[in-house]
Design a protein around this motif. Structure first.
Motif, PDB file in Angstrom:
ATOM      1  N   ARG A   5       0.841  -1.189   0.000  1.00  0.00           N
ATOM      2  CA  ARG A   5       0.000   0.000   0.000  1.00  0.00           C
ATOM      3  C   ARG A   5       0.878   1.242   0.000  1.00  0.00           C
ATOM      4  NH1 ARG A   5       0.388   2.285   4.946  1.00  0.00           N
ATOM      5  NH2 ARG A   5       0.734   0.950   6.767  1.00  0.00           N
ATOM      6  N   PRO A   6       0.293   2.396  -0.333  1.00  0.00           N
ATOM      7  CA  PRO A   6       1.042   3.647  -0.192  1.00  0.00           C
ATOM      8  C   PRO A   6       1.250   3.931   1.296  1.00  0.00           C
ATOM      9  CG  PRO A   6      -0.912   3.950  -1.573  1.00  0.00           C
ATOM     10  CD  PRO A   6      -1.010   2.596  -0.940  1.00  0.00           C
ATOM     11  N   PRO A   7       2.373   4.502   1.651  1.00  0.00           N
ATOM     12  CA  PRO A   7       2.576   4.838   3.067  1.00  0.00           C
ATOM     13  C   PRO A   7       1.718   6.022   3.490  1.00  0.00           C
ATOM     14  CG  PRO A   7       4.427   5.596   1.762  1.00  0.00           C
ATOM     15  CD  PRO A   7       3.524   4.841   0.833  1.00  0.00           C
ATOM     16  N   ARG A   8       1.409   6.034   4.769  1.00  0.00           N
ATOM     17  CA  ARG A   8       0.677   7.146   5.384  1.00  0.00           C
ATOM     18  C   ARG A   8       1.663   7.947   6.242  1.00  0.00           C
ATOM     19  NH1 ARG A   8      -2.738   2.450   6.599  1.00  0.00           N
ATOM     20  NH2 ARG A   8      -1.662   2.433   8.595  1.00  0.00           N
ATOM     21  N   PRO A   9       1.364   9.192   6.550  1.00  0.00           N
ATOM     22  CA  PRO A   9       2.276   9.980   7.393  1.00  0.00           C
ATOM     23  C   PRO A   9       2.618   9.308   8.714  1.00  0.00           C
ATOM     24  CG  PRO A   9       0.671  11.425   6.386  1.00  0.00           C
ATOM     25  CD  PRO A   9       0.248  10.003   6.043  1.00  0.00           C
ATOM     26  N   ASP A  10       1.661   8.560   9.297  1.00  0.00           N
ATOM     27  CA  ASP A  10       1.952   7.912  10.578  1.00  0.00           C
ATOM     28  C   ASP A  10       2.818   6.653  10.427  1.00  0.00           C
ATOM     29  OD1 ASP A  10      -0.078   6.374   9.447  1.00  0.00           O
ATOM     30  OD2 ASP A  10      -1.128   6.061  11.346  1.00  0.00           O
ATOM     31  N   ASP A  11       3.224   6.320   9.209  1.00  0.00           N
ATOM     32  CA  ASP A  11       4.126   5.191   8.984  1.00  0.00           C
ATOM     33  C   ASP A  11       5.601   5.586   9.109  1.00  0.00           C
ATOM     34  OD1 ASP A  11       2.195   3.212   8.421  1.00  0.00           O
ATOM     35  OD2 ASP A  11       2.058   3.860   6.322  1.00  0.00           O
ATOM     36  N   ALA A  12       5.897   6.866   9.258  1.00  0.00           N
ATOM     37  CA  ALA A  12       7.293   7.332   9.243  1.00  0.00           C
ATOM     38  C   ALA A  12       8.155   6.607  10.278  1.00  0.00           C
ATOM     39  CB  ALA A  12       7.354   8.839   9.459  1.00  0.00           C
ATOM     40  N   GLU A  13       7.656   6.445  11.476  1.00  0.00           N
ATOM     41  CA  GLU A  13       8.426   5.780  12.544  1.00  0.00           C
ATOM     42  C   GLU A  13       8.759   4.341  12.150  1.00  0.00           C
ATOM     43  OE1 GLU A  13      10.392   5.049  16.109  1.00  0.00           O
ATOM     44  OE2 GLU A  13       9.583   6.979  15.485  1.00  0.00           O
ATOM     45  N   ALA A  14       7.758   3.603  11.701  1.00  0.00           N
ATOM     46  CA  ALA A  14       7.976   2.197  11.329  1.00  0.00           C
ATOM     47  C   ALA A  14       8.893   2.088  10.117  1.00  0.00           C
ATOM     48  CB  ALA A  14       6.640   1.520  11.052  1.00  0.00           C
ATOM     49  N   MET A  15       8.747   3.003   9.162  1.00  0.00           N
ATOM     50  CA  MET A  15       9.606   2.988   7.980  1.00  0.00           C
ATOM     51  C   MET A  15      11.059   3.246   8.371  1.00  0.00           C
ATOM     52  SD  MET A  15       7.065   4.960   5.343  1.00  0.00           S
ATOM     53  CE  MET A  15       8.140   4.890   3.906  1.00  0.00           C
ATOM     54  N   ALA A  16      11.266   4.182   9.273  1.00  0.00           N
ATOM     55  CA  ALA A  16      12.622   4.478   9.741  1.00  0.00           C
ATOM     56  C   ALA A  16      13.222   3.265  10.437  1.00  0.00           C
ATOM     57  CB  ALA A  16      12.602   5.681  10.688  1.00  0.00           C
ATOM     58  N   TRP A  17      12.418   2.584  11.228  1.00  0.00           N
ATOM     59  CA  TRP A  17      12.915   1.404  11.942  1.00  0.00           C
ATOM     60  C   TRP A  17      13.297   0.295  10.971  1.00  0.00           C
ATOM     61  CZ3 TRP A  17      11.962  -3.713  12.679  1.00  0.00           C
ATOM     62  CH2 TRP A  17      12.647  -4.308  13.752  1.00  0.00           C
ATOM     63  N   VAL A  18      12.435  -0.001   9.979  1.00  0.00           N
ATOM     64  CA  VAL A  18      12.744  -1.032   8.989  1.00  0.00           C
ATOM     65  C   VAL A  18      13.982  -0.640   8.188  1.00  0.00           C
ATOM     66  CG1 VAL A  18      11.926  -2.186   6.883  1.00  0.00           C
ATOM     67  CG2 VAL A  18      10.374  -1.903   8.833  1.00  0.00           C
ATOM     68  N   HIS A  19      14.066   0.625   7.800  1.00  0.00           N
ATOM     69  CA  HIS A  19      15.208   1.126   7.037  1.00  0.00           C
ATOM     70  C   HIS A  19      16.499   0.984   7.845  1.00  0.00           C
ATOM     71  CE1 HIS A  19      16.714   4.738   4.395  1.00  0.00           C
ATOM     72  NE2 HIS A  19      17.477   3.667   4.255  1.00  0.00           N
ATOM     73  N   ASN A  20      16.474   1.431   9.074  1.00  0.00           N
ATOM     74  CA  ASN A  20      17.668   1.377   9.923  1.00  0.00           C
ATOM     75  C   ASN A  20      18.075  -0.064  10.231  1.00  0.00           C
ATOM     76  OD1 ASN A  20      19.345   3.529  11.178  1.00  0.00           O
ATOM     77  ND2 ASN A  20      19.055   2.254  12.988  1.00  0.00           N
ATOM     78  N   THR A  21      17.089  -0.894  10.532  1.00  0.00           N
ATOM     79  CA  THR A  21      17.371  -2.304  10.803  1.00  0.00           C
ATOM     80  C   THR A  21      17.943  -2.977   9.559  1.00  0.00           C
ATOM     81  OG1 THR A  21      15.622  -2.358  12.458  1.00  0.00           O
ATOM     82  CG2 THR A  21      16.345  -4.480  11.594  1.00  0.00           C
ATOM     83  N   GLY A  22      17.416  -2.613   8.404  1.00  0.00           N
ATOM     84  CA  GLY A  22      17.951  -3.146   7.154  1.00  0.00           C
ATOM     85  C   GLY A  22      19.415  -2.817   6.970  1.00  0.00           C
ATOM     86  N   TRP A  23      19.792  -1.588   7.304  1.00  0.00           N
ATOM     87  CA  TRP A  23      21.210  -1.205   7.214  1.00  0.00           C
ATOM     88  C   TRP A  23      22.051  -2.021   8.188  1.00  0.00           C
ATOM     89  CZ3 TRP A  23      24.321   2.858   5.013  1.00  0.00           C
ATOM     90  CH2 TRP A  23      23.740   3.430   3.881  1.00  0.00           C
ATOM     91  N   ARG A  24      21.555  -2.166   9.406  1.00  0.00           N
ATOM     92  CA  ARG A  24      22.310  -2.928  10.413  1.00  0.00           C
ATOM     93  C   ARG A  24      22.513  -4.372   9.956  1.00  0.00           C
ATOM     94  NH1 ARG A  24      19.369  -1.981  14.626  1.00  0.00           N
ATOM     95  NH2 ARG A  24      20.728  -0.339  15.409  1.00  0.00           N
ATOM     96  N   GLU A  25      21.444  -4.994   9.499  1.00  0.00           N
ATOM     97  CA  GLU A  25      21.520  -6.400   9.115  1.00  0.00           C
ATOM     98  C   GLU A  25      22.300  -6.626   7.828  1.00  0.00           C
ATOM     99  OE1 GLU A  25      17.340  -7.054   9.110  1.00  0.00           O
ATOM    100  OE2 GLU A  25      17.313  -7.568  11.241  1.00  0.00           O
TER     101      GLU A  25
END
Length: 163
Positions: A5-25
């Motif tokens: 789905r398209p992201p919603r403004p309230d998805d920013a926190e979760a998107m940042a977490w997935v993005h950051n975790t992706g970099w770590r992993e």
């Protein structure tokens, strides 16, 4: 498979977490911790809030499983904002594609790629030694075009893939 789905403004926190975790992993073996530490997570929170507030020409999608963001993708017009990377080879560039490890193999990555690129000719940059990602992109018609970016911060190189 997670829904796309398209992201919603309230998805920013979760998107940042997935993005950051992706970099770590994905990159902890070749990048210093400052690229995925708590400060990096905060920078990504701010980045995703800003992008979601004004997406411009960006194409954005998230993978949602039971109301939880488990993957994200972003593409946009290819630019040469880094002179070391050279002239864009294609019209679109895949900028971000990360899926939480528990959802690897679920089809989420493929669905996200399809959502932001479709069948368009595109380019992306990938760590040269990221065999998993390179195999995924090869299955989607991407191949190296010879462009390479060696970065002092990065223990390795990025290569450009095109289709």
């Amino acid at each position: 498979m997670p829904s796309i789905r398209p992201p919603r403004p309230d998805d920013a926190e979760a998107m940042a977490w997935v993005h950051n975790t992706g970099w770590r992993e994905t990159y902890s073996h070749i990048l210093p911790e400052r690229f995925y530490d708590d400060a990096a997570l905060e920078r990504r929170r701010q980045m995703w809030r800003r992008i979601l507030a004004e997406p411009g020409e960006r194409r954005l999608a998230v993978a949602d499983s039971a109301g939880q963001v488990v993957g994200l993708a972003m593409a946009g017009p290819a630019t040469a904002d880094d002179p070391d990377r050279g002239t864009p080879a294609r019209e679109l560039e895949l900028n971000v594609l990360y899926v939480r490890p528990g959802h690897h193999g679920s089809g989420a990555g493929q669905a996200l790629l399809d959502a932001v690129l479709g069948t368009a000719s595109a380019q992306l940059w990938v760590a040269e030694d990221n065999a998993r990602a390179r195999a995924f992109y090869a299955r989607n018609g991407f191949h190296p075009d010879g462009a390479r970016n060696d970065d002092e911060e990065f223990d390795g190189a990025e290569v450009r893939l095109v289709r």
